[in-house]
Design an enzyme around this catalytic site. Structure first.
Site, short mmCIF file in Angstrom:
data_model
loop_
_atom_site.label_atom_id
_atom_site.label_comp_id
_atom_site.label_asym_id
_atom_site.label_seq_id
_atom_site.Cartn_x
_atom_site.Cartn_y
_atom_site.Cartn_z
N ARG A 155 15.61 -8.06 -4.11
CA ARG A 155 14.10 -8.17 -3.69
C ARG A 155 14.07 -8.24 -5.57
O ARG A 155 12.82 -8.27 -5.68
CB ARG A 155 13.94 -6.17 -3.97
CG ARG A 155 12.35 -5.70 -3.76
CD ARG A 155 12.54 -3.87 -3.88
NE ARG A 155 13.03 -3.83 -5.12
CZ ARG A 155 13.22 -1.73 -4.98
NH1 ARG A 155 12.63 -0.96 -3.64
NH2 ARG A 155 13.61 -1.59 -5.67
N HIS B 266 -1.76 5.12 3.33
CA HIS B 266 -0.76 5.84 4.26
C HIS B 266 -1.25 6.52 5.24
O HIS B 266 -2.72 7.65 4.78
CB HIS B 266 0.36 6.85 3.09
CG HIS B 266 1.52 7.20 4.40
ND1 HIS B 266 2.39 7.08 4.47
CD2 HIS B 266 2.54 8.42 4.80
CE1 HIS B 266 3.09 7.15 5.29
NE2 HIS B 266 2.72 8.83 4.80
N ASP C 125 4.69 4.56 -7.39
CA ASP C 125 5.61 4.67 -8.22
C ASP C 125 6.93 4.37 -7.65
O ASP C 125 6.61 3.49 -5.93
CB ASP C 125 5.98 5.76 -8.37
CG ASP C 125 5.78 7.00 -8.08
OD1 ASP C 125 5.81 6.58 -6.43
OD2 ASP C 125 5.80 7.96 -8.14
N ASP D 27 5.69 6.75 -0.60
CA ASP D 27 4.66 7.68 -1.19
C ASP D 27 4.62 8.42 -1.50
O ASP D 27 3.67 9.71 -1.32
CB ASP D 27 4.50 7.72 0.50
CG ASP D 27 4.78 6.99 1.77
OD1 ASP D 27 4.11 5.20 1.64
OD2 ASP D 27 4.84 6.36 2.60
C1 GRF Z 1 -1.95 1.05 8.17
O1 GRF Z 1 -1.88 2.37 8.93
C2 GRF Z 1 -1.47 2.05 6.92
O2 GRF Z 1 -1.82 3.20 6.20
C3 GRF Z 1 0.04 2.21 6.36
O3 GRF Z 1 0.35 0.86 7.39
C4 GRF Z 1 -0.64 0.41 8.76
C5 GRF Z 1 -1.30 -1.27 8.38
O4 GRF Z 1 -1.96 -1.32 8.50
N1 GRF Z 1 0.14 1.84 5.43
P1 GRF Z 1 -3.14 -2.73 8.19
O5 GRF Z 1 -1.69 -3.46 8.76
O6 GRF Z 1 -3.57 -2.52 7.64
O7 GRF Z 1 -3.43 -2.61 10.29
#
Ligand code: GRF
Length: 204
Positions: free
Chosen positions: A67, A111, A143, A147
């Site tokens: 990474r 999120h 961070d 999440d």
């Molecule tokens: C969304 O639900 C976001 O909250 C999460 O992953 C999903 C991504 O969806 N982190 P998209 O690729 O933006 O349609």
């Protein structure tokens, strides 16, 4: 108006990315989405970028030793393009020290839950299993945790008795598309101040 330079990191669908580009193209927007980076070659988000005329790059995990090496490549790309804010939008990898140290306080994520409830994968499924009456979405600074960074904006979404994971996800997603662009605008208006765990939203 000079516009803030945003890069989006994604691994999949790219609907939040598309919502940002639409917002950024409004006359009063204070930012522009300059590029997209995916760690998945087949991410639909990359095809959406091409259709929207936004440069898209792929840095697949397999191409790098680890990474750190992948993120060093990412950082040089972001710096070369003058990127000021990195927005994760469905990017399915934890951010490591190489990217965090160069973009400290300048990485956001979205999120699909009211954090700190339901971090990690399948947040909407978790909320249903827990019997929550309310869930929603959160935009936060990133961070090293999962999440876990300081929360910028949240939007609550009521959970209905007959909700499935799909129906709840759809309603939450609609709100994601509203609050993520709003958070980016606040950032480039200079109104976000991180104080420990809290993000203070200043007046204009
Ligand atoms: C969304 O639900 C976001 O909250 C999460 O992953 C999903 C991504 O969806 N982190 P998209 O690729 O933006 O349609």
């Amino acid at each position: 108006m000079t516009k803030g330079n945003v890069a989006v990191l994604l691994s999949g669908r790219g609907s939040n990315f598309t919502a940002m580009v639409r917002d950024a193209r409004k006359a009063d927007a204070n930012y522009a989405v300059r590029l997209v980076i995916s760690d998945q070659e087949n991410a639909p988000g990359l095809r959406k970028a091409a259709a929207l005329g936004i440069p898209g790059y792929c840095l697949p995990r397999e191409r790098f030793k680890d990474r750190d090496e992948q993120e060093r490549e990412m950082v040089s790309m972001l710096e070369r393009e003058g990127i000021e804010l990195v927005c994760l939008a469905g990017y399915m990898r934890l951010i490591g020290p190489e990217l965090l140290k160069q973009f400290s306080g300048r990485i956001m994520n979205i999120h699909p839950s009211l954090l700190p409830a339901c971090p990690g994968l399948h947040a909407q499924r978790q909320a249903l299993r827990l019997g929550q009456k309310i869930s929603g979405c959160t935009v936060h600074f990133v961070d090293a945790g999962l999440d876990s960074g300081p929360i910028i904006l949240q939007q609550a979404v009521r959970i209905r008795d007959d909700d499935s994971e799909d129906s709840l996800s759809r309603r939450i997603l609609r709100q994601e598309h509203r609050i993520y662009p709003r958070a980016i605008r606040l950032y480039f208006s200079g109104r976000l101040q991180i104080r420990g765990r809290r993000v203070i939203i200043g007046n204009k």
